[in-house]
Design a protein around this motif. Sequence first.
Motif, mmCIF file in Angstrom:
data_model
loop_
_atom_site.group_PDB
_atom_site.id
_atom_site.type_symbol
_atom_site.label_atom_id
_atom_site.label_comp_id
_atom_site.label_asym_id
_atom_site.label_seq_id
_atom_site.Cartn_x
_atom_site.Cartn_y
_atom_site.Cartn_z
ATOM 1 N N ASP A 166 0.848 -1.194 0.000
ATOM 2 C CA ASP A 166 0.000 0.000 0.000
ATOM 3 C C ASP A 166 0.884 1.245 0.000
ATOM 4 N N ARG A 202 -6.036 -1.982 6.609
ATOM 5 C CA ARG A 202 -7.092 -2.144 5.611
ATOM 6 C C ARG A 202 -7.729 -3.529 5.698
ATOM 7 N N CYS A 331 -5.646 -2.905 -4.151
ATOM 8 C CA CYS A 331 -6.591 -1.795 -4.066
ATOM 9 C C CYS A 331 -6.044 -0.640 -4.906
#
Length: 353
Positions: A166, A202, A331
């Motif tokens: 991320d 997350r 994501c």
Amino acid sequence: MDRITRISNERFGPGMVPVVALSHNEINILPDFLAHYRGICDAGFLIVDDRSTDGSRDYLMAQPDVTLFEPVPGAEFLKERAIWKSGLLDHYGAGKWCLSPDIDELFVWPGAPDRSLRQYINALEAEGAEAAIALMIDMYGDMALADHVHDRADGQSLTERFCYFDGPGPFPAGYTMRPIARKQMRDFPTPPVRFNGGARDRLFFLQTAEPTPVQRGMIESYLRLDRTVTPRGLDYYMRMFMRQRTRHLFQGALNATKVGVFRWQEGTLFNGHTMNRRLRMSESIAALLHFPLTRGRAGIEYIVNRGQHAGGSKYYKTLLDGDGLDASPLCEHSLRYDGPQSLSDLMRDIPRG
């Protein structure tokens, strides 16, 4: 080292960098771990094998640079891991620069690979620092979490198989850096800030509280990675105020903070995340690539049943009980790791002058 016993020949030599770690049934990632640290320094591995049953012990016993230990009968990992680590560091690392990663963590630093670890440590010393903080960056692949299985037999390394992480993003995505609570500052003052964020929050941390526009502005302005590692003066009071006004948004968030590299002071208690002695921290930020899921669904079930992770492994249980294991963790903020330079927006170099 009252609670552990050496079970191999002494293989730690003069000039070696102490690399202290605890291991339990991690044979699938031990080769990557050893190869990484051998590649960045003259590593002297000091490893406590906590009753492994998967061949880890025999594998480690065969390594020429691993001095292997085991807990004494009755010793428990969750209660005594800080004692084991601190005892080894007292015996082998007093006054030396040391590393103490978990087996599923690979240390990287600003300027690598062009700047060697020794050069980075020299720069830390020139800064007057005794330690550098590290942001834990959870790594993953574009596959269902249940299929996150690592096996070196196919020739892929950990960073090749799990090559995503991320990157930065607006809160609640991305990463934050907040001053630690005053009680922790009294008891475990190093490091003086705490990181949160990334894939661990997350995937594991199901936050339902919504920040107000004012709270979001506080976080973006005062609690991000571009602030100082050691807050002082007005900056400290402002950031503590912002921490207080937003703390409910972080209740239950997982700790993504480690002391990455440090000059060991004998008598310190170190649990991997914090130390009970105040060390002068660098203003740089290093990183630990973290590979928490490498044995698929069966590995998560084992972690839950063993119950030796944070909170009795409750975060893994939440993941196991939900439907998150069947989806890819990618994501919109996912970035591909192609070496330490990929972390330029998350790591930070030592300030000049």
